[in-house]
Design an enzyme around this catalytic site. Structure first.
Site, mmCIF file in Angstrom:
data_model
loop_
_atom_site.group_PDB
_atom_site.id
_atom_site.type_symbol
_atom_site.label_atom_id
_atom_site.label_comp_id
_atom_site.label_asym_id
_atom_site.label_seq_id
_atom_site.Cartn_x
_atom_site.Cartn_y
_atom_site.Cartn_z
ATOM 1 N N CYS A 202 0.822 -1.234 0.000
ATOM 2 C CA CYS A 202 0.000 0.000 0.000
ATOM 3 C C CYS A 202 0.849 1.274 0.000
ATOM 4 O O CYS A 202 0.356 2.342 -0.358
ATOM 5 C CB CYS A 202 -0.939 0.009 1.197
ATOM 6 S SG CYS A 202 -2.077 -1.375 1.185
ATOM 7 N N HIS B 144 -3.746 7.194 2.284
ATOM 8 C CA HIS B 144 -4.087 5.859 1.804
ATOM 9 C C HIS B 144 -5.512 5.558 2.269
ATOM 10 O O HIS B 144 -5.856 5.781 3.425
ATOM 11 C CB HIS B 144 -3.101 4.852 2.392
ATOM 12 C CG HIS B 144 -3.479 3.431 2.121
ATOM 13 N ND1 HIS B 144 -3.847 3.000 0.866
ATOM 14 C CD2 HIS B 144 -3.558 2.347 2.933
ATOM 15 C CE1 HIS B 144 -4.134 1.711 0.926
ATOM 16 N NE2 HIS B 144 -3.970 1.297 2.164
ATOM 17 N N ASN C 217 -10.163 -0.098 -0.631
ATOM 18 C CA ASN C 217 -8.707 -0.051 -0.491
ATOM 19 C C ASN C 217 -8.062 -0.628 -1.760
ATOM 20 O O ASN C 217 -8.154 -1.829 -2.004
ATOM 21 C CB ASN C 217 -8.307 -0.865 0.748
ATOM 22 C CG ASN C 217 -6.807 -0.865 0.994
ATOM 23 O OD1 ASN C 217 -6.019 -0.480 0.135
ATOM 24 N ND2 ASN C 217 -6.411 -1.322 2.173
HETATM 25 O O1 UT7 Z 1 -4.100 -1.333 3.493
HETATM 26 C C1 UT7 Z 1 -3.323 -1.807 4.531
HETATM 27 C C2 UT7 Z 1 -3.772 -1.271 5.799
HETATM 28 N N1 UT7 Z 1 -4.988 -1.929 6.228
HETATM 29 C C3 UT7 Z 1 -5.716 -1.359 7.116
HETATM 30 O O2 UT7 Z 1 -5.387 -0.277 7.514
HETATM 31 C C4 UT7 Z 1 -6.901 -2.080 7.689
HETATM 32 C C5 UT7 Z 1 -6.946 -1.864 9.161
HETATM 33 N N2 UT7 Z 1 -8.044 -2.523 9.851
HETATM 34 C C6 UT7 Z 1 -9.341 -2.211 9.661
HETATM 35 O O3 UT7 Z 1 -9.684 -1.406 8.814
HETATM 36 C C7 UT7 Z 1 -10.370 -2.851 10.578
HETATM 37 O O4 UT7 Z 1 -9.715 -3.485 11.638
HETATM 38 C C8 UT7 Z 1 -11.279 -3.857 9.842
HETATM 39 C C9 UT7 Z 1 -12.244 -3.125 8.933
HETATM 40 C C10 UT7 Z 1 -10.467 -4.853 9.060
HETATM 41 C C11 UT7 Z 1 -12.134 -4.632 10.858
HETATM 42 O O5 UT7 Z 1 -12.884 -3.745 11.672
HETATM 43 P P1 UT7 Z 1 -12.929 -3.954 13.249
HETATM 44 O O6 UT7 Z 1 -13.834 -2.936 13.786
HETATM 45 O O7 UT7 Z 1 -11.504 -3.957 13.730
HETATM 46 O O8 UT7 Z 1 -13.613 -5.350 13.381
HETATM 47 P P2 UT7 Z 1 -13.055 -6.679 14.067
HETATM 48 O O9 UT7 Z 1 -12.002 -7.300 13.232
HETATM 49 O O10 UT7 Z 1 -12.749 -6.389 15.483
HETATM 50 O O11 UT7 Z 1 -14.345 -7.607 14.003
HETATM 51 C C12 UT7 Z 1 -15.543 -7.279 14.733
HETATM 52 C C13 UT7 Z 1 -16.616 -8.306 14.418
HETATM 53 C C14 UT7 Z 1 -16.122 -9.744 14.565
HETATM 54 O O12 UT7 Z 1 -17.168 -10.507 15.116
HETATM 55 P P3 UT7 Z 1 -17.157 -10.894 16.700
HETATM 56 O O13 UT7 Z 1 -15.892 -11.697 16.884
HETATM 57 O O14 UT7 Z 1 -17.134 -9.577 17.414
HETATM 58 O O15 UT7 Z 1 -18.423 -11.667 16.855
HETATM 59 C C15 UT7 Z 1 -15.913 -10.200 13.142
HETATM 60 O O16 UT7 Z 1 -16.077 -11.583 12.969
HETATM 61 O O17 UT7 Z 1 -17.057 -8.174 13.081
HETATM 62 C C16 UT7 Z 1 -17.010 -9.444 12.422
HETATM 63 N N3 UT7 Z 1 -16.733 -9.243 11.017
HETATM 64 C C17 UT7 Z 1 -17.684 -9.063 10.088
HETATM 65 N N4 UT7 Z 1 -19.010 -9.036 10.162
HETATM 66 C C18 UT7 Z 1 -19.696 -8.825 9.020
HETATM 67 C C19 UT7 Z 1 -15.503 -9.154 10.421
HETATM 68 N N5 UT7 Z 1 -15.672 -8.932 9.104
HETATM 69 C C20 UT7 Z 1 -16.985 -8.875 8.865
HETATM 70 C C21 UT7 Z 1 -17.749 -8.652 7.710
HETATM 71 N N6 UT7 Z 1 -19.101 -8.646 7.831
HETATM 72 N N7 UT7 Z 1 -17.205 -8.446 6.509
#
Ligand code: UT7
Length: 325
Positions: A113, A252, A282
């Site tokens: 990225c 980004h 992204n």
């Molecule tokens: O380009 C390189 C740099 N990349 C980034 O900067 C990405 C950085 N990270 C992020 O943008 C975020 O961490 C994410 C968007 C990837 C995830 O968001 P989050 O608020 O950190 O969610 P999480 O991973 O803590 O997941 C929360 C919940 C989980 O369920 P439980 O365990 O709380 O029951 C996941 O299983 O959301 C669930 N979940 C989803 N639900 C519906 C994860 N992905 C999905 C989805 N749809 N697509």
């Protein structure tokens, strides 16, 4: 002194638009979750005949047209990508051949990225040392081809696209480096200790496959906000200015919440941040030049504006570049 001046930008998107609702038909997710957690509403995926090279070539032609520069006069091409058309040669050589710049320096940069930021930093150094006079720097990706459609935590986050910038070395007397057009300062970093947080599960030398994107999202998020705020402060410090002096920040485009948190940390008003994550998702190395070109073409970024570009990606790699347009 020699100064690296921006002459024009261009970008390209694949034809196929995919909304969150489209994805929710085959992936266990929802428009509500994606919008709330990321700000993403749609993305574009490359179809048949569309590749990283075809997108990069379209962006290159548009940037050259905007600059009013003949492709044959380009003598340096740097393309940031993690999704090259072939393992080798570099996709930059396909761009070179397409614009008729055969014979010039052309190579890819693998900084994921941050690939476009790395490309800008390298091009600026090479232009200022006289290695080249006119550079084309690109970020181009087809990340859709690296996604695991069974993994909802990653497959909803990415899109495909390309962005390009034409740069030129200009001999000039500069009394105030921040006031004069051109690249003012760039800082780049990498820390391989964080490989397990964001990586692709394959490789030529290990599995013989390209693999799939794997990410510990929450951890990456935390590092992104801290590292980006640090490198932005670093570049502001080198230039001897504050965030208030900036006209625009082009970050980004990974997650709306990262953009908001970074802007808040720096005390930047949200209206100074160029945001395209809702419509492009992204696009890895393409994200910054695609957002930059979008803001140039819709009239937000104008000649004379002071603009900060920043990115963080797998590696981790991260960096920022300050430019007077
Ligand atoms: O380009 C390189 C740099 N990349 C980034 O900067 C990405 C950085 N990270 C992020 O943008 C975020 O961490 C994410 C968007 C990837 C995830 O968001 P989050 O608020 O950190 O969610 P999480 O991973 O803590 O997941 C929360 C919940 C989980 O369920 P439980 O365990 O709380 O029951 C996941 O299983 O959301 C669930 N979940 C989803 N639900 C519906 C994860 N992905 C999905 C989805 N749809 N697509």
């Amino acid at each position: 002194m020699i100064r690296t001046v921006m002459r024009g930008t261009g970008s390209a998107l694949p034809k196929r638009l995919v909304t969150n609702e489209d994805l929710a038909r085959t992936v266990d997710t929802s428009d509500e979750w994606i919008v709330e957690r990321t700000g993403i509403r749609q993305r574009y995926f490359a179809g048949e005949g569309e590749t990283t090279a075809t997108l990069a070539i379209e962006a290159a032609h548009k940037a050259l047209a905007a600059a009013g520069i003949d492709g044959k006069t380009i003598d340096l091409i740097i393309l940031g990508t993690a999704t090259p058309d072939q393992t080798f040669p570099a996709t930059a050589t396909a761009v070179q051949h397409a614009i008729g710049a055969n014979g010039c320096i052309a190579f890819d940069v693998a900084a994921v990225c941050s690939g476009f930021l790395y490309g800008l930093g390298i091009a600026d150094s090479m232009l200022r040392t006289g290695m080249a006079k006119r550079a084309l720097v690109l970020g181009a990706e087809t990340f859709s081809r690296l996604l695991d459609w069974e993994d909802r935590t990653t497959c909803v986050l990415f899109g495909d696209g390309a962005g390009a910038m034409v740069l030129e070395a200009v001999e000039c007397d500069v009394t105030d480096p921040v006031a004069a057009p051109g690249i003012i300062a760039t800082r780049l970093h990498a820390d391989g200790a964080h490989n397990p947080l964001l990586f692709c599960s394959g490789g030529v030398s290990t599995t013989g496959t390209a693999g799939h994107v794997q990410m510990m999202g929450r951890e990456v998020f935390r590092h992104a906000v801290v590292n980006l705020a640090e490198v932005l402060e670093e570049v502001l410090g080198v230039a001897g200015i504050t965030a208030e002096d900036l006209d625009w920040v082009v970050p980004h485009q990974a997650n709306q919440r990262i953009l908001d948190a970074t802007a808040k940390k720096l005390g930047l008003p949200p209206e100074k941040v160029v945001v395209t994550v809702a419509s492009h998702a992204n696009t890895s190395a393409a994200s910054v030049p695609l957002a930059f070109d979008t803001a140039v073409r819709d009239g937000r970024i104008k000649p004379g504006d002071l603009v900060m570009l920043e990115a963080l990606g797998a590696g981790f790699t991260w960096g920022a570049c300050l430019i007077r347009v």
